[in-house]
Design a protein around this motif. Structure first.
Motif, PDB file in Angstrom:
ATOM      1  N   ALA A 583       0.817  -1.208   0.000  1.00  0.00           N
ATOM      2  CA  ALA A 583       0.000   0.000   0.000  1.00  0.00           C
ATOM      3  C   ALA A 583       0.851   1.259   0.000  1.00  0.00           C
ATOM      4  CB  ALA A 583      -0.924   0.005   1.223  1.00  0.00           C
ATOM      5  N   PHE A 584       2.121   1.139   0.364  1.00  0.00           N
ATOM      6  CA  PHE A 584       3.020   2.290   0.371  1.00  0.00           C
ATOM      7  C   PHE A 584       3.854   2.375  -0.913  1.00  0.00           C
ATOM      8  CE2 PHE A 584       2.084   1.473   4.785  1.00  0.00           C
ATOM      9  CZ  PHE A 584       1.944   2.742   5.330  1.00  0.00           C
ATOM     10  N   ILE A 585       3.955   1.268  -1.638  1.00  0.00           N
ATOM     11  CA  ILE A 585       4.763   1.239  -2.859  1.00  0.00           C
ATOM     12  C   ILE A 585       3.906   1.391  -4.109  1.00  0.00           C
ATOM     13  CG2 ILE A 585       6.274  -0.210  -4.275  1.00  0.00           C
ATOM     14  CD1 ILE A 585       7.320  -1.470  -1.721  1.00  0.00           C
ATOM     15  N   VAL A 586       2.828   0.589  -4.178  1.00  0.00           N
ATOM     16  CA  VAL A 586       2.008   0.538  -5.389  1.00  0.00           C
ATOM     17  C   VAL A 586       1.467   1.910  -5.803  1.00  0.00           C
ATOM     18  CG1 VAL A 586      -0.142  -0.386  -6.354  1.00  0.00           C
ATOM     19  CG2 VAL A 586       1.436  -1.895  -5.126  1.00  0.00           C
ATOM     20  N   PRO A 587       0.972   2.755  -4.868  1.00  0.00           N
ATOM     21  CA  PRO A 587       0.461   4.063  -5.308  1.00  0.00           C
ATOM     22  C   PRO A 587       1.499   4.907  -6.036  1.00  0.00           C
ATOM     23  CG  PRO A 587      -0.299   3.592  -3.092  1.00  0.00           C
ATOM     24  CD  PRO A 587       0.705   2.536  -3.435  1.00  0.00           C
ATOM     25  N   TYR A 588       2.760   4.850  -5.617  1.00  0.00           N
ATOM     26  CA  TYR A 588       3.805   5.598  -6.313  1.00  0.00           C
ATOM     27  C   TYR A 588       3.989   5.065  -7.736  1.00  0.00           C
ATOM     28  CZ  TYR A 588       5.300   8.108  -2.142  1.00  0.00           C
ATOM     29  OH  TYR A 588       5.347   8.948  -1.056  1.00  0.00           O
ATOM     30  N   ILE A 589       3.864   3.745  -7.864  1.00  0.00           N
ATOM     31  CA  ILE A 589       4.080   3.139  -9.177  1.00  0.00           C
ATOM     32  C   ILE A 589       2.974   3.541 -10.146  1.00  0.00           C
ATOM     33  CG2 ILE A 589       4.230   0.955 -10.429  1.00  0.00           C
ATOM     34  CD1 ILE A 589       5.514  -0.227  -7.894  1.00  0.00           C
ATOM     35  N   PHE A 590       1.685   3.425  -9.699  1.00  0.00           N
ATOM     36  CA  PHE A 590       0.638   3.787 -10.661  1.00  0.00           C
ATOM     37  C   PHE A 590       0.500   5.300 -10.828  1.00  0.00           C
ATOM     38  CE2 PHE A 590      -2.324   2.635  -6.971  1.00  0.00           C
ATOM     39  CZ  PHE A 590      -2.640   3.938  -6.623  1.00  0.00           C
ATOM     40  N   ALA A 591       1.045   6.091  -9.890  1.00  0.00           N
ATOM     41  CA  ALA A 591       1.057   7.542 -10.095  1.00  0.00           C
ATOM     42  C   ALA A 591       2.041   7.909 -11.203  1.00  0.00           C
ATOM     43  CB  ALA A 591       1.428   8.268  -8.807  1.00  0.00           C
ATOM     44  N   VAL A 592       3.197   7.229 -11.202  1.00  0.00           N
ATOM     45  CA  VAL A 592       4.208   7.487 -12.226  1.00  0.00           C
ATOM     46  C   VAL A 592       3.836   6.805 -13.537  1.00  0.00           C
ATOM     47  CG1 VAL A 592       6.634   7.147 -12.839  1.00  0.00           C
ATOM     48  CG2 VAL A 592       6.009   7.780 -10.509  1.00  0.00           C
ATOM     49  N   ASN A 593       3.308   5.588 -13.432  1.00  0.00           N
ATOM     50  CA  ASN A 593       2.957   4.809 -14.620  1.00  0.00           C
ATOM     51  C   ASN A 593       1.576   4.189 -14.416  1.00  0.00           C
ATOM     52  OD1 ASN A 593       2.787   3.109 -16.845  1.00  0.00           O
ATOM     53  ND2 ASN A 593       4.955   2.580 -16.770  1.00  0.00           N
ATOM     54  N   PRO A 594       0.501   4.865 -14.868  1.00  0.00           N
ATOM     55  CA  PRO A 594      -0.867   4.396 -14.605  1.00  0.00           C
ATOM     56  C   PRO A 594      -1.257   3.115 -15.315  1.00  0.00           C
ATOM     57  CG  PRO A 594      -0.886   6.314 -16.054  1.00  0.00           C
ATOM     58  CD  PRO A 594       0.526   6.142 -15.585  1.00  0.00           C
ATOM     59  N   GLN A 595      -0.315   2.485 -16.036  1.00  0.00           N
ATOM     60  CA  GLN A 595      -0.645   1.207 -16.671  1.00  0.00           C
ATOM     61  C   GLN A 595      -1.006   0.147 -15.631  1.00  0.00           C
ATOM     62  OE1 GLN A 595       2.892   0.515 -19.071  1.00  0.00           O
ATOM     63  NE2 GLN A 595       1.806   1.137 -20.927  1.00  0.00           N
ATOM     64  N   MET A 596      -0.502   0.305 -14.397  1.00  0.00           N
ATOM     65  CA  MET A 596      -0.866  -0.640 -13.341  1.00  0.00           C
ATOM     66  C   MET A 596      -2.361  -0.580 -13.042  1.00  0.00           C
ATOM     67  SD  MET A 596       0.814  -1.173  -9.561  1.00  0.00           S
ATOM     68  CE  MET A 596       2.223  -2.085 -10.169  1.00  0.00           C
ATOM     69  N   LEU A 597      -2.998   0.540 -13.360  1.00  0.00           N
ATOM     70  CA  LEU A 597      -4.449   0.676 -13.218  1.00  0.00           C
ATOM     71  C   LEU A 597      -5.154   0.334 -14.528  1.00  0.00           C
ATOM     72  CD1 LEU A 597      -4.618   4.040 -11.221  1.00  0.00           C
ATOM     73  CD2 LEU A 597      -4.847   1.726 -10.316  1.00  0.00           C
ATOM     74  N   PHE A 598      -4.428  -0.310 -15.430  1.00  0.00           N
ATOM     75  CA  PHE A 598      -4.949  -0.685 -16.747  1.00  0.00           C
ATOM     76  C   PHE A 598      -5.380   0.534 -17.551  1.00  0.00           C
ATOM     77  CE2 PHE A 598      -6.323  -4.491 -14.078  1.00  0.00           C
ATOM     78  CZ  PHE A 598      -5.127  -5.160 -14.293  1.00  0.00           C
ATOM     79  N   ILE A 599      -4.623   1.620 -17.404  1.00  0.00           N
ATOM     80  CA  ILE A 599      -4.858   2.833 -18.183  1.00  0.00           C
ATOM     81  C   ILE A 599      -3.803   2.892 -19.288  1.00  0.00           C
ATOM     82  CG2 ILE A 599      -4.873   5.361 -18.121  1.00  0.00           C
ATOM     83  CD1 ILE A 599      -5.762   5.170 -15.204  1.00  0.00           C
ATOM     84  N   ASN A 600      -4.244   3.071 -20.531  1.00  0.00           N
ATOM     85  CA  ASN A 600      -3.352   3.166 -21.695  1.00  0.00           C
ATOM     86  C   ASN A 600      -2.523   1.899 -21.901  1.00  0.00           C
ATOM     87  OD1 ASN A 600      -4.213   5.865 -22.072  1.00  0.00           O
ATOM     88  ND2 ASN A 600      -2.616   6.627 -20.686  1.00  0.00           N
ATOM     89  N   VAL A 601      -3.118   0.743 -21.625  1.00  0.00           N
ATOM     90  CA  VAL A 601      -2.415  -0.516 -21.885  1.00  0.00           C
ATOM     91  C   VAL A 601      -2.629  -0.922 -23.344  1.00  0.00           C
ATOM     92  CG1 VAL A 601      -2.490  -1.366 -19.533  1.00  0.00           C
ATOM     93  CG2 VAL A 601      -4.413  -1.810 -21.043  1.00  0.00           C
ATOM     94  N   GLU A 602      -1.651  -1.648 -23.888  1.00  0.00           N
ATOM     95  CA  GLU A 602      -1.692  -2.011 -25.303  1.00  0.00           C
ATOM     96  C   GLU A 602      -2.043  -3.483 -25.459  1.00  0.00           C
ATOM     97  OE1 GLU A 602       2.118  -0.970 -26.780  1.00  0.00           O
ATOM     98  OE2 GLU A 602       1.880   1.185 -26.395  1.00  0.00           O
ATOM     99  N   GLY A 603      -3.275  -3.834 -25.136  1.00  0.00           N
ATOM    100  CA  GLY A 603      -3.752  -5.181 -25.369  1.00  0.00           C
ATOM    101  C   GLY A 603      -3.602  -6.107 -24.179  1.00  0.00           C
ATOM    102  N   PRO A 604      -4.230  -7.295 -24.258  1.00  0.00           N
ATOM    103  CA  PRO A 604      -4.240  -8.273 -23.153  1.00  0.00           C
ATOM    104  C   PRO A 604      -2.850  -8.756 -22.754  1.00  0.00           C
ATOM    105  CG  PRO A 604      -5.891  -8.820 -24.816  1.00  0.00           C
ATOM    106  CD  PRO A 604      -5.042  -7.738 -25.389  1.00  0.00           C
ATOM    107  N   LEU A 605      -1.946  -8.873 -23.730  1.00  0.00           N
ATOM    108  CA  LEU A 605      -0.608  -9.388 -23.428  1.00  0.00           C
ATOM    109  C   LEU A 605       0.137  -8.478 -22.463  1.00  0.00           C
ATOM    110  CD1 LEU A 605       1.313 -11.690 -24.089  1.00  0.00           C
ATOM    111  CD2 LEU A 605       2.263 -10.303 -25.944  1.00  0.00           C
ATOM    112  N   GLN A 606      -0.019  -7.172 -22.637  1.00  0.00           N
ATOM    113  CA  GLN A 606       0.646  -6.238 -21.733  1.00  0.00           C
ATOM    114  C   GLN A 606       0.027  -6.299 -20.338  1.00  0.00           C
ATOM    115  OE1 GLN A 606       0.462  -2.055 -22.722  1.00  0.00           O
ATOM    116  NE2 GLN A 606       2.416  -1.638 -21.724  1.00  0.00           N
TER     117      GLN A 606
END
Length: 681
Positions: A583-606
Motif C-alpha cells: 500500500a506504500f509502494i504501489v500508489p507511487y508506481i501507478f502515479a508514475v505509470n498508470p498502466q498498473m491501473l490498466f490505463i493506456n495498456v496495449e492489449g491483453p498481453l501487456q
C-alpha cells in the motif's frame, strides 16, 4: 462505518471444530467499544427497543423506495434523509462512553434530537421558499438560527459516533472560512459573516448537502442495507469457513486464513476496526496458538482488514464516491482497483508464509477444518454478490436499483437456511420458517439503518469540509504551496501529498476520508505542473488516506488487533505497516505509470505482463522485508531483492527484465545455500 455491523459478538461459530478459545463476548465487546465508536450505543429493552427498531426498519425501507422509485426535489429529499439520520443517531449514541443504563435517554439528548432533526425537517418543508429566497435567506434570522442548530446538532452527533479527528479538521476550516470571508471587524460584519457561513453550509449544495451526502442518500445507504442482509444470510461466517478450508492446513494456516477471510469480508465491509475485531476475534487467537507472536498476529489481521477498504467491488463505499468525483463509471473504477488490491493481499500472504517458514510453524489439523466439499454446497450464498457485480458492471441498471435487486436475491438465497434448513448439522424443530424469514428481513433493515448513521454523519461533515475548501479557495493555495515546495518534481509532490493524506486520514472513516482527500489532495497531483493522471491521483490519495488506520501514531485498526492479541500496540502498528508495504509502494508506481491501473495498456498481453511481473516483484520486496527465503538473507542480498522487486513492479519491459534477473539470482543463490547447509531442504 460498517456494512457488516456487529451486534454483540462476532461469528465465532466460523472457527474450526476444536479450535482455540476466541475470548468471551464481553472481551470482544470491550475492544469494539474502545476502538470503534459505532459500538458505543445505548441499551434499549422491551417496548422502547421494539419501537426504535421499527423506526429504523421503516427508515431503511423508505431509503430503498426513495432511491429506486421516487423523484423528489433534492432540497427536500436530502434534508429529510439527514433529519431521520439525526433522529436515529441520537436514539442510538449516548453523549459519553460507558453509559450502561437501560432504556435511558437524558432530557438534553431529547432536546438536541428534537431541535436538530427538526431543523432539517423545517428545511425540507420550506425547500421551495429557501430556493426562491436564495441569498436573501440571510436576512431571515429564524432561518439562520435553524441552520445553526442543524449544523451544531450534526457536529455533536459526529463527535459521538465518528470521533474528534474529523471535527478538528472541520473546526479549523470553519474558523479559517469565517475569517477569510470577514471584512472590517465590527458587530454587523461579524453577524453577516456568520450568516454567510451558515447559509453556505446548511442551505446550499456547497456544505452539508453537497456531493458526499447526495451520494450517501442515493447509493451508499442502499449498499449498507444490502450488506446487513448479507450478514444475516451467514456470508461472513461462510467466508471465514471457506478461508479455513482453503488455507487452514498450510504452514502458518491461521494467518493465511486471516488474510483470505479479511479480503473476502472486505468486499462487504466498510470498517477497518470492525473487520479487525469481527474476523480477528477468531483468527488472532488461532495465530497465537500456532506460534506467531502476539504483535505479529494482531498486525496481520489489522493490515488485512484495512485492505478491505481497497477491495473491489465495494471498496468501503468509496467506489461510489469516486465515481461521483471523477465522472468515471463505477464498473471502470472497480476494474482499475483489482490489481492494486491483489498486490496488497498477496504481499501480506507472502509475508505470513515466509514468517511461518522461518519459525517452522505448522497448519491446523485437517480434521479440525471445515470440509470444502460441504462448503461448496452453500456456494449459492455468493449469488447476490455475483448478481450485483454483473448488474453494475454492465450498466444495465442504476447502482441503487442493482443493489435493490441484490437485496431481493439475498432474501431468496436465505430461504434454504430459513425454511428448508440446509444448515450444516442442525434442525429447527418447532420453529416457524415464515416467522424466521420475516425476522431476518426486519433485522436486516434495522441493522442497515443503524449502520447508515455513521456514514451519513461523516459524509455531512465531509461536506462542510469540502464547502470550506471551495468557498475559500484553499485547495488552490495548498496546491501552490506543494508545487512550490516540490519545485514541480513529481516524486517530491507525491511524498508531500502522501504525508498530508496520512495526517488528514487519521481516525477518519473511509467515506469521509476519501471525500477530504478528493477535495484537498487529488487536485494537487492533477495539476499540469505535477502531471499525475486523474484516476491515478484519486487512487493515490485514497490509498494513503486508508493506510492511516495502520500507520502510527493513530493506527486504530492495529490498536484493536493488539487488544485482541494482548500485545504491545505500537509494535503491532509498526508490524502492520511493514506487512502492508504494497500500500506504500504501489500508489507511487501507478502515479508514475498508470498502466498498473490498466490505463493506456496495449492489449491483453501487456496486462498479463504487468500482473505477472508485479506479483514476482512483490515477492522479492516481501522476502527482503522479512529477511528470510530458504534461510536468513544477508543485508546486501536484501537490498538486491528490493531493487529487483521494485524494478519488476514498475511497468516496462526493461525494468521487468532487470528486476527478474536480480530476484531470480537471489532466490537461486538462497536455494543453493540452503541445500548446502541442509540437504533435507
Amino acid at each position: 462505518m460498517s456494512f457488516l455491523k456487529k451486534e454483540t459478538t462476532p461469528p465465532v461459530s466460523a472457527a474450526p471444530a476444536g479450535g482455540p478459545d476466541v475470548g468471551s463476548a464481553a472481551d470482544v465487546e470491550a475492544v469494539m467499544k474502545k476502538y470503534d465508536r459505532e459500538s458505543n450505543t445505548r441499551y434499549w429493552e422491551g417496548i422502547p427497543k421494539l419501537v426504535i427498531q421499527i423506526l429504523m426498519a421503516a427508515f431503511a425501507a423508505y431509503s430503498i423506495i426513495d432511491t429506486v422509485f421516487l423523484s423528489v426535489l433534492p432540497q427536500r429529499r436530502l434534508p429529510i434523509f439527514m433529519g431521520m439520520i439525526l433522529l436515529i443517531g441520537f436514539l442510538t449514541f449516548p453523549a459519553k462512553k460507558g453509559d450502561g443504563r437501560v432504556n435511558h435517554i437524558p432530557w438534553y439528548d431529547i432536546l438536541i434530537m428534537v431541535l436538530g432533526s427538526g431543523a432539517y425537517f423545517f428545511y425540507a418543508i420550506n425547500a421551495e421558499k429557501v430556493i426562491q429566497m436564495s441569498a436573501r435567506v440571510m436576512q431571515n434570522d429564524l432561518y439562520m438560527i435553524i441552520g445553526l442548530i442543524g449544523i451544531l446538532a450534526l457536529v455533536e452527533l459526529c463527535r459521538r459516533c465518528v470521533g474528534v479527528p474529523i471535527l478538528c479538521v472541520a473546526g479549523v476550516l470553519l474558523v479559517y472560512t469565517f475569517f477569510n470571508l470577514m471584512g472590517t471587524p465590527n458587530v454587523e460584519q461579524l453577524k453577516m459573516t456568520l450568516y454567510q457561513v451558515i447559509r453556505t453550509m446548511f442551505y446550499t449544495t456547497n456544505g452539508i448537502f453537497g456531493g458526499p451526502v447526495n451520494v450517501c442518500a442515493k447509493f451508499i445507504v442502499v449498499f449498507i442495507i444490502f450488506g446487513a442482509f448479507l450478514e444475516r444470510t451467514g456470508i461472513a461466517s461462510f467466508f471465514i469457513s471457506l478461508a479455513n478450508a482453503v488455507a487452514g492446513a498450510a504452514p502458518g494456516g491461521p494467518a493465511k486464513v486471516a488474510v483470505i477471510s479479511s479480503a473476502l469480508c472486505g468486499m462487504v465491509s466498510g470498517s477497518s476496526v470492525g473487520n479487525t475485531v469481527t474476523t480477528g476475534s477468531v483468527t488472532i487467537p488461532m495465530m497465537k496458538k500456532t506460534g506467531y507472536k502476539g504483535e505479529f498476529a494482531g498486525a496481520v489481521e489489522a493490515a488485512a482488514s484495512t485492505g478491505g477498504q481497497i477491495m473491489p467491488p465495494i471498496m468501503g463505499a468509496a467506489a461510489f464516491l469516486m465515481a461521483e468525483f471523477t465522472g468515471e463509471a463505477y464498473g471502470t473504477i472497480a476494474m482499475r482497483a483489482i490489481l492494486p488490491a491483489v498486490l496488497y493481499f498477496t504481499g501480506i500472504y507472502i509475508a505470513v508464509h515466509l514468517e511461518a517458514k522461518k519459525l517452522g510453524l505448522k497448519g491446523i489439523a485437517r480434521d479440525q477444518l471445515p470440509r470444502l466439499s460441504k462448503l461448496v454446497r452453500r456456494i449459492y450464498l455468493l449469488a447476490p454478490l455475483v448478481l450485483l457485480v454483473v448488474l453494475v458492471s454492465t450498466n444495465t441498471r442504476t447502482m441503487a436499483y442493482s443493489a435493490a435487486l441484490a437485496i431481493v436475491a439475498t432474501i431468496v438465497v436465505s430461504i434454504p437456511d430459513l425454511i428448508l434448513d440446509t444448515r450444516p448439522g442442525g434442525v429447527r424443530a418447532g420453529e416457524n420458517p415464515v416467522k424466521n424469514l420475516f425476522l431476518m428481513i426486519f433485522n436486516s433493515l434495522e441493522g442497515g439503518a443503524r449502520g447508515s448513521v455513521t456514514v451519513a454523519v461523516a459524509c455531512g461533515v465531509a461536506g462542510i469540509i469540502s464547502g470550506c475548501i471551495t468557498v475559500t479557495g484553499l485547495a488552490s493555495k495548498l496546491l501552490s504551496a506543494i508545487v512550490n515546495l516540490s519545485g514541480g518534481h513529481m516524486m517530491i509532490a507525491l511524498v508531500l501529498t502522501m504525508l498530508c493524506c496520512i495526517v488528514l486520514g487519521m481516525g477518519v472513516p473511509t467515506t469521509a476520508n476519501y471525500c477530504i482527500m478528493a477535495a484537498t489532495c487529488a487536485p494537487i497531483l492533477m495539476d499540469p505542473s505535477i502531471g499525475v493522471e486523474k484516476m491515478a491521483a484519486h487512487f493515490f490519495v485514497f490509498y494513503f488516506g486508508i493506510v492511516a488506520d495502520i500507520t502510527p501514531p493513530v493506527a486504530l485498526a492495529a490498536y484493536a488487533g493488539s487488544a485482541i492479541a494482548k500485545a504491545d500496540p505500537m509494535r503491532t502498528a509498526f508490524n502492520a505497516t511493514k506487512l502492508a508495504i504494497a500500500a506504500f509502494i504501489v500508489p507511487y508506481i501507478f502515479a508514475v505509470n498508470p498502466q498498473m491501473l490498466f490505463i493506456n495498456v496495449e492489449g491483453p498481453l501487456q496486462v498479463v505482463q504487468i500482473v505477472v511481473s508485479s506479483l514476482i516483484g512483490l515477492y522479492g520486496v516481501a522476502a527482503a522485508l522479512n529477511g528470510y527465503l530458504y534461510s536468513k538473507i544477508n543485508p546486501l542480498l536484501r537490498v538486491v531483492l528490493v531493487a529487483g522487486g521494485l524494478g519488476m513492479m514498475v511497468p516496462g519491459t526493461i525494468t521487468d527484465v532487470v528486476g527478474l534477473v536480480l530476484v531470480v539470482a537471489v532466490v537461486v543463490y538462497q536455494r543453493m545455500m540452503a541445500k548446502r547447509l541442509s540437504p533435507a531442504v
